[in-house]
Motif scaffolding. Structure first.
Motif, mmCIF file in Angstrom:
data_model
loop_
_atom_site.group_PDB
_atom_site.id
_atom_site.type_symbol
_atom_site.label_atom_id
_atom_site.label_comp_id
_atom_site.label_asym_id
_atom_site.label_seq_id
_atom_site.Cartn_x
_atom_site.Cartn_y
_atom_site.Cartn_z
ATOM 1 N N SER A 142 0.802 -1.109 0.000
ATOM 2 C CA SER A 142 0.178 -0.204 -0.093
ATOM 3 C C SER A 142 0.934 1.521 -0.027
ATOM 4 C CB SER A 142 -0.809 0.138 1.202
ATOM 5 O OG SER A 142 -1.971 -0.932 1.065
ATOM 6 N N LYS A 143 0.370 2.328 -0.409
ATOM 7 C CA LYS A 143 0.853 3.718 -0.558
ATOM 8 C C LYS A 143 1.260 4.125 0.915
ATOM 9 C CE LYS A 143 0.734 8.377 -2.031
ATOM 10 N NZ LYS A 143 -0.161 9.326 -2.760
ATOM 11 N N ASP A 144 0.183 4.058 1.886
ATOM 12 C CA ASP A 144 0.657 4.297 3.365
ATOM 13 C C ASP A 144 -0.831 3.620 4.170
ATOM 14 O OD1 ASP A 144 -1.728 5.937 2.701
ATOM 15 O OD2 ASP A 144 -0.280 7.832 2.476
ATOM 16 N N TRP A 145 -0.709 4.046 5.138
ATOM 17 C CA TRP A 145 -1.609 3.480 6.328
ATOM 18 C C TRP A 145 -3.250 3.848 5.739
ATOM 19 C CZ3 TRP A 145 -2.657 -0.276 9.133
ATOM 20 C CH2 TRP A 145 -3.813 -0.201 10.066
ATOM 21 N N GLU A 146 -3.457 5.317 5.323
ATOM 22 C CA GLU A 146 -4.592 5.548 5.205
ATOM 23 C C GLU A 146 -5.129 4.824 3.678
ATOM 24 O OE1 GLU A 146 -7.036 9.583 3.655
ATOM 25 O OE2 GLU A 146 -4.987 9.552 4.008
ATOM 26 N N ASP A 147 -4.105 4.528 2.751
ATOM 27 C CA ASP A 147 -4.267 3.865 1.576
ATOM 28 C C ASP A 147 -4.757 2.143 2.041
ATOM 29 O OD1 ASP A 147 -4.411 3.199 -1.249
ATOM 30 O OD2 ASP A 147 -2.514 2.209 -1.002
ATOM 31 N N TYR A 148 -3.901 1.855 2.975
ATOM 32 C CA TYR A 148 -4.152 0.283 3.229
ATOM 33 C C TYR A 148 -5.767 0.202 3.968
ATOM 34 C CZ TYR A 148 -3.612 -3.876 5.746
ATOM 35 O OH TYR A 148 -3.958 -5.436 6.041
ATOM 36 N N THR A 149 -6.165 1.024 4.721
ATOM 37 C CA THR A 149 -7.537 0.959 5.591
ATOM 38 C C THR A 149 -8.617 1.267 4.555
ATOM 39 O OG1 THR A 149 -7.053 3.028 6.248
ATOM 40 C CG2 THR A 149 -6.170 1.264 7.746
ATOM 41 N N THR A 150 -8.145 2.224 3.642
ATOM 42 C CA THR A 150 -9.567 2.468 2.835
ATOM 43 C C THR A 150 -9.913 1.601 1.469
ATOM 44 O OG1 THR A 150 -8.153 4.071 1.599
ATOM 45 C CG2 THR A 150 -9.437 4.766 3.336
ATOM 46 N N LYS A 151 -8.544 1.031 1.085
ATOM 47 C CA LYS A 151 -8.594 0.404 -0.473
ATOM 48 C C LYS A 151 -8.868 -1.116 -0.007
ATOM 49 C CE LYS A 151 -3.980 -0.998 -1.568
ATOM 50 N NZ LYS A 151 -2.960 -0.694 -2.550
ATOM 51 N N LYS A 152 -8.489 -1.693 1.106
ATOM 52 C CA LYS A 152 -8.936 -3.174 1.116
ATOM 53 C C LYS A 152 -9.824 -3.582 2.141
ATOM 54 C CE LYS A 152 -5.603 -7.304 1.731
ATOM 55 N NZ LYS A 152 -4.423 -7.666 2.200
ATOM 56 N N THR A 153 -10.988 -4.052 1.669
ATOM 57 C CA THR A 153 -11.980 -4.216 2.695
ATOM 58 C C THR A 153 -12.250 -5.748 2.609
ATOM 59 O OG1 THR A 153 -13.502 -3.842 0.857
ATOM 60 C CG2 THR A 153 -12.965 -1.826 2.308
ATOM 61 N N GLU A 154 -12.916 -6.093 3.633
ATOM 62 C CA GLU A 154 -13.162 -7.832 3.515
ATOM 63 C C GLU A 154 -14.354 -7.847 2.426
ATOM 64 O OE1 GLU A 154 -11.711 -10.200 5.202
ATOM 65 O OE2 GLU A 154 -10.485 -8.690 6.173
ATOM 66 N N PRO A 155 -14.173 -8.991 1.782
ATOM 67 C CA PRO A 155 -15.264 -9.485 0.717
ATOM 68 C C PRO A 155 -16.630 -9.613 1.268
ATOM 69 C CG PRO A 155 -13.810 -11.464 1.308
ATOM 70 C CD PRO A 155 -13.295 -10.096 1.842
ATOM 71 N N ALA A 156 -17.638 -9.037 0.829
ATOM 72 C CA ALA A 156 -19.137 -9.215 1.214
ATOM 73 C C ALA A 156 -19.322 -10.773 1.228
ATOM 74 C CB ALA A 156 -19.929 -8.356 0.322
ATOM 75 N N GLU A 157 -20.158 -11.056 2.094
ATOM 76 C CA GLU A 157 -20.501 -12.407 2.249
ATOM 77 C C GLU A 157 -21.944 -12.548 1.991
ATOM 78 O OE1 GLU A 157 -19.435 -14.016 6.059
ATOM 79 O OE2 GLU A 157 -17.288 -13.735 5.599
ATOM 80 N N THR A 158 -22.692 -11.742 1.704
ATOM 81 C CA THR A 158 -24.316 -11.843 1.613
ATOM 82 C C THR A 158 -24.521 -12.823 0.460
ATOM 83 O OG1 THR A 158 -24.219 -9.980 -0.168
ATOM 84 C CG2 THR A 158 -24.658 -9.262 2.133
ATOM 85 N N THR A 159 -23.867 -12.855 -0.673
ATOM 86 C CA THR A 159 -24.205 -13.753 -1.710
ATOM 87 C C THR A 159 -24.140 -15.261 -1.202
ATOM 88 O OG1 THR A 159 -23.610 -12.382 -3.441
ATOM 89 C CG2 THR A 159 -23.701 -14.557 -4.100
ATOM 90 N N GLU A 160 -22.880 -15.453 -0.466
ATOM 91 C CA GLU A 160 -22.602 -16.855 -0.077
ATOM 92 C C GLU A 160 -23.895 -17.026 0.957
ATOM 93 O OE1 GLU A 160 -17.888 -16.469 -0.630
ATOM 94 O OE2 GLU A 160 -18.881 -17.185 1.186
ATOM 95 N N ASN A 161 -24.245 -16.279 1.802
ATOM 96 C CA ASN A 161 -24.960 -16.539 2.953
ATOM 97 C C ASN A 161 -26.382 -16.772 2.456
ATOM 98 O OD1 ASN A 161 -23.091 -16.234 4.679
ATOM 99 N ND2 ASN A 161 -23.542 -14.405 5.296
ATOM 100 N N THR A 162 -26.846 -16.257 1.346
ATOM 101 C CA THR A 162 -28.284 -16.250 0.803
ATOM 102 C C THR A 162 -28.416 -17.428 0.087
ATOM 103 O OG1 THR A 162 -27.806 -14.848 -0.861
ATOM 104 C CG2 THR A 162 -28.628 -13.787 1.227
#
Length: 315
Positions: free
Chosen positions: A76-96
């Motif tokens: 990542s470019k820096d800490w802010e970039d790391y915390t904003t661009k990388k999110t956990e994948p949504a699980e709604t499709t797998e759960n439904t």
């Protein structure tokens, strides 16, 4: 920290995946500190790393400058970039999807029991068979493609028996080197990468006559030894910078001693813009000091099928 920061927790996991080992013991923290210094040419103290990993109890939040370096270590470019661009994948499709399947199955069974709408029962079960068929077909296709790549890769056509790299062999790009060892490399720091499942082994791709890290030696003999020291051209004539230079080189020396790593070495820009395989290197204990590190060649060839044997070449 009283409440764990999920971003820091994820960052620790990403870093451990990057270096290929869990960070649990004092030796692990020494290893990680050395990896950061070699890759980013920046240092984080071992005590700071221990606090980030909660190895040492602390209620203080890591400094932003520390988090920036650790985020850069994983691409990542820096800490802010790391915390904003990388999110956990949504699980709604797998759960439904399983819920819908269960509901449809129940309806089908009730319909079949009552003798009503037998066609609906067939259509609700048949798609499962289709999915299994396509998944199996896709898996088989992937295996075939992997086999074709392995037997027709450029590396296999250029090396003896398809698995031995010889001193003087050339490669055009980082990817041509790293794919031999199963390394997935970030674009920002490809020059020093750990070999998966082989602790203490690294692929090193130093740049010939680098203006910051001076990789020096006898190019005519393909570098029996490589002398490395940190001295950016911009700081050479600055007297105030000499103390910083001494500190950085001294830190690098002691980290190299602790790691005692084996480096499978390819030098860039030696003959052209590509890379030349120089051999397998280790630190020279007799020639290295706090001003510079000397790596000595201990093997001319590298057998990719016996990488684990290289650890026997350590000091």
């Amino acid at each position: 920290m009283n409440t764990p920061d999920p971003h820091i927790t994820r960052l620790r996991s990403d870093i451990e995946a990057e270096v290929g080992r869990k960070i649990r013991t004092p030796k692990d923290f020494d290893f990680l500190s050395a990896c950061i210094a070699d890759r980013l040419h920046q240092t984080i103290s071992i005590s700071t790393l221990k606090r980030v990993w909660n190895y040492v109890a602390s209620d203080a939040t890591p400094r932003l400058s520390t988090l920036d370096i650790l985020a850069q270590f994983v691409g990542s470019k820096d800490w802010e970039d790391y915390t904003t661009k990388k999110t956990e994948p949504a699980e709604t499709t797998e759960n439904t999807e399983p819920a819908e399947t269960t509901e449809n199955t129940g309806t089908s069974e009730n319909t079949e029991i009552n003798g009503i709408d037998q066609e609906y029962t067939k259509t609700s079960v048949f798609p499962k068979k289709i999915r299994v068929f396509w998944i199996s077909l896709l898996s088989l296709t992937i295996l075939i493609l992997l086999g074709l790549w392995f037997f027709h890769s450029p590396y296999r056509g250029e090396t003896e028996g398809g698995h031995i790299i010889h001193k003087g062999q050339t490669f055009a790009h980082y990817d041509d080197i790293h794919r031999l060892f199963g390394i997935q490399v970030r674009d920002d720091a490809p020059w020093y990468q750990s070999v998966p499942h082989n602790d203490g082994l690294f692929v090193w791709t130093p740049q010939y006559q680098n203006p910051n890290w001076h990789n020096e030696g006898d190019s005519a003999l393909l570098f029996p030894t490589i002398t490395e020291y940190w001295e950016p051209d911009s700081l050479k004539e600055d007297p105030k910078s000499q103390q910083l230079l001494q500190h950085m080189n001294s830190t690098g020396y002691f980290l190299a001693l602790r790691m005692n790593d084996i480096r499978i070495t390819f030098m860039q820009n030696l003959t052209d813009s590509g890379f030349v395989f120089l051999g397998v290197y280790r630190i020279s204990l007799s020639e290295s000091n706090t001003n510079h590190i000397v790596y000595e060649r201990v093997a001319d060839d590298c057998d990719l099928t016996r990488l684990g044997d290289l650890r026997q070449l350590r000091n």
